[in-house]
Motif scaffolding. Structure first.
Motif, mmCIF file in Angstrom:
data_model
loop_
_atom_site.group_PDB
_atom_site.id
_atom_site.type_symbol
_atom_site.label_atom_id
_atom_site.label_comp_id
_atom_site.label_asym_id
_atom_site.label_seq_id
_atom_site.Cartn_x
_atom_site.Cartn_y
_atom_site.Cartn_z
ATOM 1 N N VAL A 78 1.077 -1.270 0.044
ATOM 2 C CA VAL A 78 -0.037 -0.125 0.028
ATOM 3 C C VAL A 78 0.776 1.207 0.096
ATOM 4 C CG1 VAL A 78 -1.618 1.386 1.276
ATOM 5 C CG2 VAL A 78 -1.786 -1.243 1.180
ATOM 6 N N ALA A 79 2.006 1.263 0.793
ATOM 7 C CA ALA A 79 2.652 2.202 0.697
ATOM 8 C C ALA A 79 3.461 2.771 -0.643
ATOM 9 C CB ALA A 79 4.130 2.020 1.835
ATOM 10 N N ASP A 80 3.679 1.840 -1.357
ATOM 11 C CA ASP A 80 4.464 1.800 -2.792
ATOM 12 C C ASP A 80 3.359 2.690 -3.606
ATOM 13 O OD1 ASP A 80 6.825 0.548 -2.145
ATOM 14 O OD2 ASP A 80 5.919 -1.357 -2.653
ATOM 15 N N LEU A 81 1.961 2.241 -3.360
ATOM 16 C CA LEU A 81 0.957 3.030 -4.338
ATOM 17 C C LEU A 81 0.732 4.321 -3.811
ATOM 18 C CD1 LEU A 81 -0.866 -0.424 -5.018
ATOM 19 C CD2 LEU A 81 0.299 1.004 -6.728
ATOM 20 N N LEU A 82 0.627 4.518 -2.509
ATOM 21 C CA LEU A 82 0.369 5.987 -1.948
ATOM 22 C C LEU A 82 1.542 6.887 -2.388
ATOM 23 C CD1 LEU A 82 -0.559 5.033 1.852
ATOM 24 C CD2 LEU A 82 -2.149 5.939 -0.306
ATOM 25 N N LEU A 83 2.797 6.396 -2.596
ATOM 26 C CA LEU A 83 3.935 7.072 -3.221
ATOM 27 C C LEU A 83 3.770 7.247 -4.399
ATOM 28 C CD1 LEU A 83 6.825 5.803 -1.135
ATOM 29 C CD2 LEU A 83 6.268 8.039 -1.467
ATOM 30 N N PRO A 86 1.843 7.904 -8.641
ATOM 31 C CA PRO A 86 1.280 8.771 -9.384
ATOM 32 C C PRO A 86 -0.222 8.592 -9.639
ATOM 33 C CG PRO A 86 2.367 7.684 -10.891
ATOM 34 C CD PRO A 86 2.536 6.996 -9.488
ATOM 35 N N ASP A 87 -0.872 7.374 -9.148
ATOM 36 C CA ASP A 87 -1.840 6.834 -9.670
ATOM 37 C C ASP A 87 -2.911 6.856 -8.487
ATOM 38 O OD1 ASP A 87 -4.181 5.259 -10.677
ATOM 39 O OD2 ASP A 87 -2.839 3.991 -11.867
ATOM 40 N N ARG A 88 -3.956 7.785 -8.711
ATOM 41 C CA ARG A 88 -5.111 7.901 -7.623
ATOM 42 C C ARG A 88 -5.807 6.634 -7.614
ATOM 43 N NH1 ARG A 88 -10.114 9.392 -5.560
ATOM 44 N NH2 ARG A 88 -9.983 11.094 -4.080
ATOM 45 N N ALA A 89 -6.320 6.168 -8.771
ATOM 46 C CA ALA A 89 -7.355 4.911 -8.735
ATOM 47 C C ALA A 89 -6.425 3.885 -7.848
ATOM 48 C CB ALA A 89 -7.574 4.635 -9.803
ATOM 49 N N ALA A 90 -5.310 3.617 -8.444
ATOM 50 C CA ALA A 90 -4.521 2.246 -7.682
ATOM 51 C C ALA A 90 -4.310 2.675 -6.111
ATOM 52 C CB ALA A 90 -3.120 2.650 -8.342
ATOM 53 N N ALA A 91 -4.019 3.961 -5.915
ATOM 54 C CA ALA A 91 -3.812 4.045 -4.448
ATOM 55 C C ALA A 91 -5.196 3.771 -3.656
ATOM 56 C CB ALA A 91 -3.534 5.613 -4.048
ATOM 57 N N VAL A 92 -6.493 3.979 -4.161
ATOM 58 C CA VAL A 92 -7.870 4.087 -3.567
ATOM 59 C C VAL A 92 -8.086 2.332 -3.483
ATOM 60 C CG1 VAL A 92 -10.241 3.989 -3.970
ATOM 61 C CG2 VAL A 92 -8.634 6.013 -4.336
ATOM 62 N N THR A 93 -7.621 1.936 -4.546
ATOM 63 C CA THR A 93 -7.764 0.481 -4.486
ATOM 64 C C THR A 93 -6.898 -0.411 -3.374
ATOM 65 O OG1 THR A 93 -8.203 0.275 -7.015
ATOM 66 C CG2 THR A 93 -7.473 -1.886 -6.146
ATOM 67 N N ARG A 96 -1.771 12.363 4.685
ATOM 68 C CA ARG A 96 -3.256 12.509 5.071
ATOM 69 C C ARG A 96 -4.096 11.485 3.904
ATOM 70 N NH1 ARG A 96 -5.439 18.564 4.941
ATOM 71 N NH2 ARG A 96 -7.305 17.525 5.182
ATOM 72 N N LEU A 97 -5.076 10.861 4.489
ATOM 73 C CA LEU A 97 -6.063 10.271 3.191
ATOM 74 C C LEU A 97 -7.365 11.198 3.049
ATOM 75 C CD1 LEU A 97 -6.287 6.780 4.316
ATOM 76 C CD2 LEU A 97 -4.916 7.436 2.518
ATOM 77 N N PRO A 98 -7.696 11.482 1.902
ATOM 78 C CA PRO A 98 -8.991 12.106 1.478
ATOM 79 C C PRO A 98 -10.126 11.435 2.432
ATOM 80 C CG PRO A 98 -7.748 11.688 -0.331
ATOM 81 C CD PRO A 98 -7.125 10.970 0.408
ATOM 82 N N ASP A 99 -11.253 12.191 3.124
ATOM 83 C CA ASP A 99 -12.132 11.712 3.646
ATOM 84 C C ASP A 99 -12.978 10.562 2.895
ATOM 85 O OD1 ASP A 99 -11.311 13.068 5.784
ATOM 86 O OD2 ASP A 99 -12.926 14.656 5.319
ATOM 87 N N ASP A 100 -13.145 10.798 1.765
ATOM 88 C CA ASP A 100 -14.113 9.841 0.753
ATOM 89 C C ASP A 100 -13.342 8.652 0.876
ATOM 90 O OD1 ASP A 100 -12.198 11.177 -0.885
ATOM 91 O OD2 ASP A 100 -13.302 10.488 -2.543
ATOM 92 N N VAL A 101 -11.975 8.493 0.579
ATOM 93 C CA VAL A 101 -11.278 7.448 0.447
ATOM 94 C C VAL A 101 -11.325 6.427 1.913
ATOM 95 C CG1 VAL A 101 -8.662 6.315 0.005
ATOM 96 C CG2 VAL A 101 -9.695 8.249 -1.457
ATOM 97 N N PRO A 114 1.373 11.285 -1.865
ATOM 98 C CA PRO A 114 1.393 11.743 -3.284
ATOM 99 C C PRO A 114 0.593 11.354 -4.359
ATOM 100 C CG PRO A 114 3.595 11.198 -2.266
ATOM 101 C CD PRO A 114 2.544 10.867 -1.186
ATOM 102 N N ALA A 115 -0.135 10.122 -4.178
ATOM 103 C CA ALA A 115 -1.192 9.855 -5.123
ATOM 104 C C ALA A 115 -2.192 10.387 -5.227
ATOM 105 C CB ALA A 115 -1.426 8.022 -4.894
ATOM 106 N N PHE A 116 -2.541 11.490 -4.040
ATOM 107 C CA PHE A 116 -3.666 12.230 -3.991
ATOM 108 C C PHE A 116 -3.587 13.513 -4.046
ATOM 109 C CE2 PHE A 116 -4.821 8.480 -1.100
ATOM 110 C CZ PHE A 116 -5.622 7.555 -1.860
ATOM 111 N N ARG A 117 -2.396 14.173 -4.341
ATOM 112 C CA ARG A 117 -2.254 15.579 -4.312
ATOM 113 C C ARG A 117 -2.650 16.291 -5.480
ATOM 114 N NH1 ARG A 117 3.995 15.130 -1.660
ATOM 115 N NH2 ARG A 117 3.210 14.209 0.275
ATOM 116 N N ALA A 118 -2.580 15.754 -6.685
ATOM 117 C CA ALA A 118 -3.099 16.254 -7.776
ATOM 118 C C ALA A 118 -4.819 16.442 -7.731
ATOM 119 C CB ALA A 118 -2.677 15.378 -9.165
#
Length: 357
Positions: free
Chosen positions: A93-98, A100-107, A242-247, A350-354
């Motif tokens: 999960v840490a790899d995907l949070l780091l 660029p892919d928001r959808a992959a991080a949510v998954t 931080r994680l977005p609240d909806d995530v 990072p995955a959610f910053r954009a």
């Protein structure tokens, strides 16, 4: 290395053992991959003091096969060693949070929640079995099923020292409320087996599923403490962006579906997760504060600063209405620390910053 391989060979009779690679570990353990016949295995050798070997052996011994985690293959006492199935070298999960892919991080976050829910749902009835498994491996040094009360006592003692250093009055009522969270969310409530620090890097994707790893801190604990990892977030972890609240909300729904205990469909569950997050916020401040006050030097890996973690968590705890003394203490600490550091914002992963302001 030859002596080490010979020791491992003795734990897995009938299979020729070869070293494959070094996977890391910590100051407490050394983790390696080996080949044993036609399969690879993970060997974790405990090198430091503590009860990690007892807890990991007991937890892996008990886990039902449907729980996504390594399977116990063998154990050794001298040196303390756990041999377990190899889940591969997939991403965490840490790899995907780091990434660029928001959808992959949510998954990934949702998969984490589903894995924790599966763990809780399938171990909720194993308290006595866990006690016995700990006792069978602990020798003449008993290992408690839970460290919750002791951890909160340690946090209260630290906060009582830290407050005067910052000009903050630590009211006894606030510490009573912190200890009271431990009583409310104790091991006699809706509880289950937990790795105790199910951080974003303590897991591995195996195909489309996520498996939990690292059970050296395993204990019996109210399930709300783990779920609150999504809202604090990640209180005991380096990768606590931080994680977005909806995530977080989507992940909690996935947890509820996987856990399937009646309690998780109640308003009490939601209230308890909120209270657990307040407990984590204040307790984790007591761990992080000494280093944050002494030195916030450049970080060696992409992670939030301790100062950002502390201020973000205290801000949320200060908004509590059901724990007024503890909320007041959190606000006082936050004010004192903001006077020293300025306002330090906790960034989104990072995955959610954009896509998140």
């Amino acid at each position: 290395m030859d002596d080490w391989l010979a020791g491992v060979q003795a734990l897995i009779p009938g299979s020729h053992v070869e070293f494959v690679d070094q996977l890391g570990g910590s100051t407490r353990s050394n983790v390696r991959r080996i080949r044993a016949g036609d399969r690879t295995l993970i060997v974790k050798e405990f090198t430091g003091p503590g009860d990690g070997w007892v807890r990991e052996c007991a937890a892996l011994f008990l886990l039902p096969p449907q729980v996504p985690a390594p399977h116990l293959v063998a154990t050794g006492v001298t040196p303390p060693t756990v041999v377990m199935s190899d889940l591969g070298s997939g991403r965490s999960v840490a790899d995907l949070l780091l990434g660029p892919d928001r959808a992959a991080a949510v998954t990934a976050v949702t998969a984490w929640a589903r894995a924790v829910g599966t763990l809780h749902g399938n171990t909720a009835g194993l308290r006595e079995d866990f006690r016995q498994a700990l006792s069978a491996r602990s020798g003449d040094r008993p290992v408690s099923e839970s460290r919750l009360a002791a951890s909160l006592d340690e946090a209260c003692a630290a906060i009582a020292r830290q407050g005067p250093e910052l000009g903050v009055t630590v009211a006894p009522e606030a510490l009573d409320e912190l200890r009271g969270i431990g009583a409310r969310l104790g091991e006699d409530g809706p509880a289950a087996l937990t790795p105790s620090d199910a951080c974003p890097d303590n897991n591995v994707f195996t195909g489309d599923a996520l498996a939990l790893i690292d059970f050296e801190g395993a204990q019996w604990r109210h399930i709300a403490w783990d779920v609150a990892y999504l809202t604090v977030p990640w209180p005991s972890c380096w990768c606590s962006w931080r994680l977005p609240d909806d995530v977080a909300d989507q992940a909690i729904e996935a947890y509820r579906s996987a856990c399937a205990l009646p309690y998780v469909d109640t308003a009490a569950f939601r209230d308890d997760v909120r209270v657990a997050a307040i407990g984590w916020a204040v307790e984790s401040m007591s761990w992080l504060l000494p280093r944050a006050l002494a030195d916030e030097s450049p970080l060696t890996r992409p992670m939030p600063t301790r100062r950002a973690m502390i201020l973000h968590r205290l801000g949320r705890a200060a908004d509590s209405t059901e724990l007024p003394a503890l909320a007041g203490l959190a606000a006082d600490f936050r004010d004192a620390l903001t006077d020293r550091w300025g306002e330090v914002r906790l960034p989104y992963a990072p995955a959610f910053r954009a896509t998140t302001g």
